[in-house]
Design a protein around this motif. Structure first.
Motif, PDB file in Angstrom:
ATOM      1  N   UNK A 307     -37.950  23.606 -36.969  1.00 15.50           N
ATOM      2  CA  UNK A 307     -37.881  23.567 -38.434  1.00 15.50           C
ATOM      3  C   UNK A 307     -38.898  22.580 -39.024  1.00 15.50           C
ATOM      4  N   UNK A 308     -38.975  21.322 -38.521  1.00 15.67           N
ATOM      5  CA  UNK A 308     -40.023  20.427 -39.056  1.00 15.67           C
ATOM      6  C   UNK A 308     -41.436  20.961 -38.847  1.00 15.67           C
ATOM      7  N   UNK A 309     -41.658  21.629 -37.714  1.00 14.67           N
ATOM      8  CA  UNK A 309     -42.987  22.183 -37.465  1.00 14.67           C
ATOM      9  C   UNK A 309     -43.297  23.314 -38.437  1.00 14.67           C
ATOM     10  N   UNK A 310     -42.306  24.165 -38.687  1.00 15.74           N
ATOM     11  CA  UNK A 310     -42.509  25.295 -39.595  1.00 15.74           C
ATOM     12  C   UNK A 310     -42.719  24.850 -41.034  1.00 15.74           C
ATOM     13  N   UNK A 311     -42.261  23.658 -41.377  1.00 19.64           N
ATOM     14  CA  UNK A 311     -42.400  23.147 -42.752  1.00 19.64           C
ATOM     15  C   UNK A 311     -43.485  22.079 -42.856  1.00 19.64           C
ATOM     16  N   UNK A 312     -44.249  21.883 -41.793  1.00 21.44           N
ATOM     17  CA  UNK A 312     -45.313  20.877 -41.782  1.00 21.44           C
ATOM     18  C   UNK A 312     -46.475  21.326 -42.668  1.00 21.44           C
ATOM     19  N   UNK A 313     -47.084  20.357 -43.322  1.00 21.57           N
ATOM     20  CA  UNK A 313     -48.214  20.641 -44.202  1.00 21.57           C
ATOM     21  C   UNK A 313     -49.338  21.320 -43.422  1.00 21.57           C
ATOM     22  N   UNK A 314     -49.888  22.366 -44.000  1.00 19.35           N
ATOM     23  CA  UNK A 314     -50.955  23.128 -43.348  1.00 19.35           C
ATOM     24  C   UNK A 314     -52.165  22.250 -43.042  1.00 19.35           C
ATOM     25  N   UNK A 315     -52.410  21.218 -43.841  1.00 22.04           N
ATOM     26  CA  UNK A 315     -53.549  20.330 -43.596  1.00 22.04           C
ATOM     27  C   UNK A 315     -53.405  19.614 -42.259  1.00 22.04           C
ATOM     28  N   UNK A 316     -52.158  19.313 -41.878  1.00 27.87           N
ATOM     29  CA  UNK A 316     -51.913  18.651 -40.591  1.00 27.87           C
ATOM     30  C   UNK A 316     -52.032  19.659 -39.457  1.00 27.87           C
ATOM     31  N   UNK A 317     -51.417  20.834 -39.643  1.00 28.60           N
ATOM     32  CA  UNK A 317     -51.456  21.866 -38.600  1.00 28.60           C
ATOM     33  C   UNK A 317     -52.894  22.261 -38.278  1.00 28.60           C
ATOM     34  N   UNK A 318     -53.715  22.395 -39.295  1.00 31.45           N
ATOM     35  CA  UNK A 318     -55.089  22.899 -39.103  1.00 31.45           C
ATOM     36  C   UNK A 318     -55.983  21.922 -38.356  1.00 31.45           C
ATOM     37  N   UNK A 319     -55.533  20.696 -38.150  1.00 31.60           N
ATOM     38  CA  UNK A 319     -56.323  19.704 -37.417  1.00 31.60           C
ATOM     39  C   UNK A 319     -56.374  20.003 -35.923  1.00 31.60           C
ATOM     40  N   UNK A 320     -55.453  20.864 -35.450  1.00 32.04           N
ATOM     41  CA  UNK A 320     -55.302  21.040 -34.004  1.00 32.04           C
ATOM     42  C   UNK A 320     -55.596  22.479 -33.579  1.00 32.04           C
ATOM     43  N   UNK A 321     -56.197  22.586 -32.399  1.00 33.76           N
ATOM     44  CA  UNK A 321     -56.488  23.889 -31.818  1.00 33.76           C
ATOM     45  C   UNK A 321     -55.272  24.351 -31.018  1.00 33.76           C
ATOM     46  N   UNK A 322     -54.581  25.369 -31.531  1.00 37.08           N
ATOM     47  CA  UNK A 322     -53.369  25.885 -30.897  1.00 37.08           C
ATOM     48  C   UNK A 322     -53.603  27.261 -30.293  1.00 37.08           C
ATOM     49  N   UNK A 323     -54.858  27.622 -30.126  1.00 35.01           N
ATOM     50  CA  UNK A 323     -55.180  28.985 -29.683  1.00 35.01           C
ATOM     51  C   UNK A 323     -54.809  29.240 -28.229  1.00 35.01           C
ATOM     52  N   UNK A 324     -54.531  28.179 -27.455  1.00 38.94           N
ATOM     53  CA  UNK A 324     -54.144  28.379 -26.053  1.00 38.94           C
ATOM     54  C   UNK A 324     -52.742  28.954 -25.927  1.00 38.94           C
ATOM     55  N   UNK A 325     -51.911  28.775 -26.955  1.00 34.66           N
ATOM     56  CA  UNK A 325     -50.502  29.167 -26.888  1.00 34.66           C
ATOM     57  C   UNK A 325     -50.364  30.672 -27.108  1.00 34.66           C
ATOM     58  N   UNK A 326     -49.731  31.347 -26.155  1.00 36.69           N
ATOM     59  CA  UNK A 326     -49.482  32.772 -26.367  1.00 36.69           C
ATOM     60  C   UNK A 326     -48.021  33.156 -26.168  1.00 36.69           C
ATOM     61  N   UNK A 327     -47.137  32.171 -25.979  1.00 36.60           N
ATOM     62  CA  UNK A 327     -45.696  32.471 -25.936  1.00 36.60           C
ATOM     63  C   UNK A 327     -44.933  31.286 -26.501  1.00 36.60           C
TER      64      UNK A 327
END
Length: 566
Positions: A307-327
């Motif tokens: 829930x905290x991750x889903x409501x985290x500000x997009x500016x913070x999320x966009x700082x990180x490369x999460x493309x390795x995650x596929x599940x």
């Protein structure tokens, strides 16, 4: 043929097709028992023996990584420490089937007595590291351990509980604080016989490996006996369509080993010789940093992370490369579809699904087949999927026990080879005459045999002659655009028996009234579902160590404050 006639004919064909399809599915079911595919399971030895073999063969591979410092330990490092502890325990009379209790934080040291106990064929019981005197007394009274490993900050609590119970286990401290008890550091540093003089005990794979304590959210915690086979079975079955390859992939684990989700990840950590990234208090941005740094491919999100991750500000999320995650899987407590949708955006290349399981089940009885079911799962965001391999499931009427068809609410019962051995030292066990385990959860399935978990049966109660299912009310509240999350509890009432109270966390900067939220519930669920004990607006919901909403704490807060609901 005009357009309207064509559409009518087309719709009639669709109706005929789905009716035929349902008849075929119904034919494949036996008395409304839905069965998953059967595949062989190849568990060859105990978890301790598997670790030993991996350490002998891949000793220089990284076993664990400190999430905060980046420090590492190899399989060989961990093996050496665990052997020294195991030898010390053996010298002090620890035998197979003795209970070893461990209360420690999720750090490098906590795994050592766990492995040492498994080497000796003992029953390992990790307990919640934040336990209080009440919990410590209950755990010690029920399990009566021969050995206790306890962190420095919980030593006094356990000493007090032991004095009350007049129990005298061998005590070791996890840490460096000086006390009258031997510390694990002393064992590590003492010069004792080397590992070539020690080999793990050969253990029946169906023998108990772990005693995990139930959450106690609806009753007193019980010791749940989990076998080596249960822990290893899902990872060792023959499965040509395994969702994804776990080999060499790091896992992020912030939950302690008192929870089966962490034990599952530990077994994968061992079998596939992949590192575990461990820490104590999860911070959502730290989690994203770790995913980026270690190029994690699969993640399990407990409620207090999802829930905290889903409501985290997009500016913070966009700082990180999460493309390795596929599940990505979510579990522990119900995560609303609106947050599942947001997680799909955050992990844009991942298959994101909720999963359902319990300690007693020993496995996840439902699964979304990856990648074939990816598009279907997007249309059923609150479903936990179809029946998993080697599992059988039925939904039964809570009063008559009769098996039910699709779209009928009832208790979910599961039969599988992965189930628990039973409750420790208890005669009453939650199995029916055919070996199905009563989950205590209310659910249903649809015409596609996709399952939905609705609530805990013991959380439901009657109000004005109608059953209130708090989980369904919570789900409805979470659909409100101003609501971040909600928890519904029952409070005693002199006239009505119980009344519902809704504890609500609003989105940042939002304001809502009790009437507005109550009307929103009533619009879909009826007037009797309006929380008669009112609403409480909180900054956050309390959660336990496994990321589940702590309903007992909420009840205690408001029973103490109000006495009874009025």
């Amino acid at each position: 043929m005009n357009t309207i006639s064509f559409l009518i004919s087309y719709l009639n064909c669709l109706v005929y097709f789905y009716r035929f399809r349902w008849k075929l599915i119904k034919f494949q079911m036996e008395n409304f028992i839905i069965k998953g595919p059967t595949v062989p399971i190849n568990v060859e030895k105990s978890l301790g023996e598997y670790f030993w073999d991996r350490a002998e063969k891949y000793g220089n591979r990284i076993f664990q990584i400190d999430a905060y410092t980046g420090a590492t330990e190899t399989f060989k490092d961990v093996q050496r420490k665990a052997v020294r502890v195991a030898i010390n325990l053996k010298q002090n009379g620890v035998n197979p089937k003795d209970v070893i209790m461990i209360c420690g934080e999720n750090n490098f040291d906590n795994i050592i007595p766990t492995l040492a106990g498994l080497f000796l064929g003992a029953y390992v019981a990790n307990v919640v590291p934040t336990t209080d005197i009440y919990g410590a007394t209950n755990y010690l009274s029920d399990l009566k351990p021969k050995v206790l490993f306890v962190s420095d900050n919980k030593l006094d609590i356990f000493k007090e509980a032991l004095d009350v119970l007049n129990l005298h286990p061998q005590i070791y401290t996890i840490g460096s604080q000086k006390s009258q008890f031997k510390s694990m550091n002393e064992i590590y540093n003492n010069s004792i016989e080397e590992k070539h003089n020690f080999v793990p005990k050969k253990v029946d794979i169906h023998e108990t490996a772990f005693i995990l304590l139930s959450s106690g959210t609806t009753s007193k915690p019980k010791g749940i006996c989990i076998s080596h086979f249960t822990i290893l079975g899902a990872h060792t079955r023959e499965d040509k369509n395994r969702s994804y390859d776990l080999s060499d992939q790091p896992f992020i684990i912030f939950s302690p080993l008192c929870y089966i989700s962490s034990i599952w990840l530990l077994s994968a950590n061992i079998l596939f010789t992949c590192p575990r990234v461990i820490g104590v208090d999860i911070d959502v941005e730290l989690f994203l940093k770790l995913v980026d740094k270690y190029k994690v491919t699969g993640v399990f999100l407990t409620y207090n992370v999802a829930v905290p991750l889903a409501t985290l500000d997009e500016k913070i999320v966009s700082k990180y490369d999460l493309s390795s995650v596929f599940y990505v899987s979510t579990g522990g407590s119900f995560v609303h579809p609106k947050y599942i949708s947001r997680l799909m955006q955050i992990f844009s290349k991942a298959f994101v699904v909720p999963i359902y399981g319990s300690t007693e089940l020993g496995t996840a009885p439902f699964v979304w087949k990856f990648p074939s079911a990816r598009e279907v799962a997007k249309t059923k965001l609150n479903s936990v999927g179809e029946v998993n391999k080697n599992c059988e499931v039925k939904v039964v009427d809570v009063n008559t026990g009769k098996a039910l068809g699709p779209n009928q609410k009832g208790e979910i019962l599961v039969r599988s080879p992965y189930r628990m051995n039973g409750y420790y030292n208890q005669t009453d066990q939650p199995f029916d005459e055919d070996g199905f385990l009563h989950t205590g959860d209310l659910g249903q399935y649809d015409e596609d045999r996709c399952f939905y978990i609705l609530d805990r049966l013991k959380r439901s109660f009657k109000y004005l002659g109608n059953f209130i299912y708090p989980g369904l009310v919570e789900e409805r509240l979470a659909q409100h655009p101003l609501v971040k999350e909600a928890a519904v509890i029952e409070l005693p009432h002199d006239a009505d028996g119980y009344r519902a109270m809704a504890c609500v966390v609003l989105n940042q900067g939002c304001i809502a009234t009790e009437k507005e939220l109550g009307d929103f519930i009533v619009k879909v669920m009826g007037e009797y579902s309006r929380p008669a004990a009112g609403f409480q607006f909180l900054k956050e919901l309390p959660v336990n160590n496994n990321g589940k909403v702590d309903f007992n704490k909420l009840k205690l807060m408001y029973k103490t404050e109000y006495g009874t609901a009025t």
